[in-house]
Design a protein around this motif. Structure first.
Motif, PDB file in Angstrom:
ATOM      1  N   SER A   1       0.837  -1.206   0.000  1.00 50.30           N
ATOM      2  CA  SER A   1       0.000   0.000   0.000  1.00 50.30           C
ATOM      3  C   SER A   1       0.869   1.252   0.000  1.00 50.30           C
ATOM      4  O   SER A   1       0.487   2.285  -0.548  1.00 50.30           O
ATOM      5  CB  SER A   1      -0.968  -0.004   1.173  1.00 50.30           C
TER       6      SER A   1
ATOM      7  N   SER B   1       0.493   4.166  -2.809  1.00 52.99           N
ATOM      8  CA  SER B   1       0.125   5.548  -2.494  1.00 52.99           C
ATOM      9  C   SER B   1       0.993   6.548  -3.232  1.00 52.99           C
ATOM     10  O   SER B   1       0.622   7.699  -3.395  1.00 52.99           O
ATOM     11  CB  SER B   1       0.189   5.784  -0.996  1.00 52.99           C
TER      12      SER B   1
ATOM     13  N   TRP C   1      -8.541   2.791  -3.048  1.00 51.61           N
ATOM     14  CA  TRP C   1      -8.595   1.595  -2.204  1.00 51.61           C
ATOM     15  C   TRP C   1      -9.329   0.470  -2.937  1.00 51.61           C
ATOM     16  O   TRP C   1      -8.914  -0.690  -2.896  1.00 51.61           O
ATOM     17  CB  TRP C   1      -9.296   1.904  -0.878  1.00 51.61           C
TER      18      TRP C   1
ATOM     19  N   THR D   1      -6.763  -0.935  -5.393  1.00 49.17           N
ATOM     20  CA  THR D   1      -5.505  -1.522  -4.924  1.00 49.17           C
ATOM     21  C   THR D   1      -5.651  -2.270  -3.604  1.00 49.17           C
ATOM     22  O   THR D   1      -5.039  -3.302  -3.405  1.00 49.17           O
ATOM     23  CB  THR D   1      -4.418  -0.440  -4.734  1.00 49.17           C
ATOM     24  N   GLY D   2      -6.450  -1.735  -2.679  1.00 52.22           N
ATOM     25  CA  GLY D   2      -6.558  -2.353  -1.361  1.00 52.22           C
ATOM     26  C   GLY D   2      -7.466  -3.569  -1.359  1.00 52.22           C
ATOM     27  O   GLY D   2      -7.124  -4.630  -0.833  1.00 52.22           O
TER      28      GLY D   2
ATOM     29  N   THR E   1      -6.401  -1.948   5.365  1.00 52.38           N
ATOM     30  CA  THR E   1      -5.950  -1.364   4.094  1.00 52.38           C
ATOM     31  C   THR E   1      -6.564   0.017   3.836  1.00 52.38           C
ATOM     32  O   THR E   1      -5.850   0.884   3.329  1.00 52.38           O
ATOM     33  CB  THR E   1      -6.197  -2.314   2.915  1.00 52.38           C
TER      34      THR E   1
ATOM     35  N   SER F   1      -4.445   3.353   3.145  1.00 50.99           N
ATOM     36  CA  SER F   1      -4.668   4.232   1.992  1.00 50.99           C
ATOM     37  C   SER F   1      -4.839   5.675   2.441  1.00 50.99           C
ATOM     38  O   SER F   1      -4.334   6.597   1.787  1.00 50.99           O
ATOM     39  CB  SER F   1      -5.913   3.808   1.219  1.00 50.99           C
TER      40      SER F   1
END
Lengths: 245, 227, 215
Positions: free
Chosen positions: B69, B73, B108, B111-112, B144, B148
């Motif tokens: 993460s 970012s 998020w 990606t999360g 997560t 983020s």
């Protein structure tokens, strides 16, 4: 109140004030630290459990408490600078960061020196030492962000915001590290820093803490003054004050 | 003139970022691949004995998630600032804090969330006991978004800087440490068959705190960076 | 440096008071005050690097000035961003377009944040800037001049009272420049306000034109 803030916040006023105050705090720091350290090293009785080795707390505890105190002060100064747009407050915050980082480093170094005779290792993942380490990272982050931004105005505001975010996080970090520590450390390693102290030990320790505080104020005044000089190098009042034409 | 409401603006921003992400699928997979790759490095670097892997599995999964993460970012706001769309967003009548929260939410989701969904497979590869998997997934689902949001604040602070990369990790990691501690502990407790609900509650509390404070910090940081 | 107050009869909306801005070691401007009323255009000129764009960014509320303040309808811009930005549109150096979205998608997002704009509004604006056939082309496939036209379409469809234009003629051909002049004139005629940074002269007719030269 407003007038006071603005008067105090004006660089010429601060400059004169810091010239007057620095020697007072400097001498007070020298006397208090000498007295506290001598008293701690020679006059205080040895600890019945830890023997002579405990005497390092006369440096460790003051620097550990200063490391946190300086961060809080730095963040508050930065917040004042950000909210009321007082440049002097930013200058104070910028000057406080390296001092605080040094105290933190000193606390870590003395902590690990203490750990060697106590637990036979230079480093233990003790809750306090771990929080100190994270605090050192917070100081590094603050200083690195300042250094990375060229424009002074932006550097002031960005790092101030970071300091405030860090301040909100410090209690969370401390709590989480303690929580983690209680789950993991076997009970044989007791927490550092809080041995039962008799009155005599405590007196010398308090003297040293007061001395460290005066030392911090003196150094802060000097480096904030240097910061003010750097920022105001083209201005008339400064040339007059320094006698340069 | 009637300015559209907050909910609508939020939905518009999420929708647009999702659409952009789907037109750029390759970029999207990077943090996810990173997560999987890092976790495969450990058996290779240590030795693949199930006992050893099981012992280190909670740490490996959580450190890998944190690093993934962190990596993600980096790209959260950079493109928008470079192409000037962030400027337009800062000049729109909608509150910047809301729009950046929406961007972080979309980020998020891209990606999360995949990381949460893939985590059982990774956990299986590391011989994490099956009873710990649901707790790990739940804890990751709470952690997560916090990561983020922290990443978003720090990315907003450093987005204008050329040497942002290393600096970003120096800023994020100390702040993200409690998330790592609570998350890894939740997995650890579940593995040993103990009650892990305390750690989950702590993560949930951190998520609420992050959701309520970080948008304003993000907006303030972004305005400083755009200055 | 200050220009005369708004002409009587026009309603003064934008007001800048005692602005001062530093960039690093350099003071770009100080004690800069003016007010701008309906139907007025302020043409800001000056040599390269004198702070024209910085001044525009201060007036937009993007950059915090060292001292002084900008107000819109008597309210400080920094305190009432939403109200101000609802009535303002900015065409900057960069086109602020997403390369992976079509011209139409780009505009529809930007405009829907401001007001409930229908697809017809957007198509109409794109038609006006001469991009009727390119509206579904991804923005990265557009030429520099076409991108600039999309930016202008955004300003046209924004229904904003105040247009802040930073070098709007860049990358445009001669008909394009004439078109910019024409829409600015129309905007002034409908009581709009224009802040224009352009190093060359403009061909705006009508409205009240004022000059501000930064040293």
């Amino acid at each position: 109140m407003w007038k006071f803030i603005h008067k105090f916040g004006s660089p010429p006023h601060f400059y004169r004030l810091s010239v007057v105050l620095t020697p007072w705090f400097g001498w007070a720091a020298a006397i208090l630290i000498t007295a506290g350290t001598l008293g701690g090293l020679y006059l205080a009785p040895p600890d019945y459990q830890q023997g002579e080795g405990f005497r390092i707390i006369y440096v460790h505890v003051p620097s550990a408490s200063m490391s946190m105190f300086v961060y809080v002060n730095m963040a508050l100064a930065a917040a004042v600078g950000l909210i009321w747009r007082i440049k002097l407050a930013h200058a104070v915050a910028a000057a406080a960061a390296p001092i605080g980082a040094s105290f933190t480093f000193l606390a870590l170094a003395t902590g690990s020196i203490w750990a060697k005779p106590m637990w036979g290792t230079w480093w233990v993942w003790d809750a306090r030492l771990t929080s100190e380490l994270v605090l050192l990272f917070l100081y590094f982050g603050y200083m690195a962000l300042r250094a990375a931004i060229d424009d002074e105005n932006r550097a002031d505001r960005a790092s101030a915001l970071l300091a405030i975010i860090g301040l909100i996080n410090i209690p969370i970090i401390k709590y989480s590290v303690e929580w983690w520590n209680t789950l993991h450390q076997p009970a044989t390693i007791s927490k550092m820093g809080k041995p039962a102290m008799d009155g005599d030990m405590l007196t010398w320790l308090l003297l040293n803490i007061a001395g460290f505080m005066c030392f911090f104020i003196a150094v802060l005044l000097i480096s904030a003054r240097a910061e003010v000089i750097r920022r105001a190098r083209d201005q008339k009042w400064l040339k007059q004050a320094l006698g340069v034409t | 003139m009637e300015v559209p409401g907050l909910g609508q603006a939020f939905a518009l921003q999420v929708g647009r970022d999702m659409r952009l992400a789907f037109r750029h699928l390759g970029q999207l997979a990077n943090p996810l691949m990173f997560f999987i790759m890092v976790t495969t490095l450990f058996p290779l670097a240590l030795n693949p004995s199930p006992q050893l892997l099981e012992a280190i599995a909670p740490g490996v999964v959580w450190v890998a998630a944190l690093l993934a993460s962190l990596l993600a970012s980096e790209s959260l706001f950079r493109q928008d600032v470079d192409d000037g769309t962030m400027e337009q967003l800062a000049l729109s009548p909608q509150p910047l804090a809301l729009m950046l929260l929406a961007k972080t939410a979309a980020h998020w989701l891209m990606t999360g969330l995949p990381l949460v969904l893939i985590s059982p497979i990774v956990a299986y590869g590391l011989f994490l006991p099956q009873e710990a998997v649901p707790v790990t997934m739940g804890a990751l689902a709470l952690a997560t978004p916090i990561l983020s949001l922290i990443g978003g604040m720090m990315a907003a602070l450093t987005v204008g800087l050329r040497r942002g990369g290393g600096l970003l990790s120096l800023l994020i990691l100390p702040i993200a440490m409690p998330v790592l501690i609570f998350g890894a502990r939740a997995t650890d407790l579940a593995m040993t068959g103990m009650e892990s609900v305390g750690a989950i509650y702590l993560l949930a509390a951190l998520l609420l705190l992050a959701m309520s404070l970080s948008p304003f910090a993000m907006a303030a940081a972004m305005r400083i960076s755009l200055d | 440096m200050s220009t005369e107050p708004a002409e009587p009869g026009t309603e003064s909306l934008l007001e800048a008071k005692d602005l001062e801005l530093w960039r690093g070691e350099r003071r770009l401007f100080s004690q800069l005050s003016f007010s701008l009323g309906t139907g007025e255009l302020l043409h800001i000129t000056g040599v390269n690097g004198c702070g024209k764009t910085s001044l525009l960014r201060v007036l937009c509320g993007l950059t915090l000035p060292e001292t002084g303040e900008v107000s819109w309808r008597g309210q400080r811009v920094m305190r009432n961003r939403a109200d101000y930005h609802a009535e303002m549109t900015y065409v900057g150096h960069r086109e602020s377009l997403k390369g992976e979205l079509s011209a139409r998608e780009n505009l529809s997002f930007d405009l829907q944040l401001r007001h409930a704009s229908s697809p017809e509004d957007i198509d109409q604006a794109l038609d006006r800037v001469g991009l009727a056939r390119a509206r579904d082309v991804m923005a990265r496939g557009l030429s520099a001049g076409q991108k600039r036209r999309v930016s202008l379409a955004r300003a046209l469809a924004s229904r904003a009272r105040l247009w802040v234009l930073d070098e709007p003629y860049t990358n445009l051909d001669v008909p394009g420049r004439d078109f910019v002049d024409q829409v600015m004139s129309e905007h002034l005629a409908t009581n709009g306000l224009v802040l224009l940074v352009a190093h060359q002269s403009h061909g705006v007719t009508g409205g009240r034109i004022r000059q501000l030269e930064l040293a």
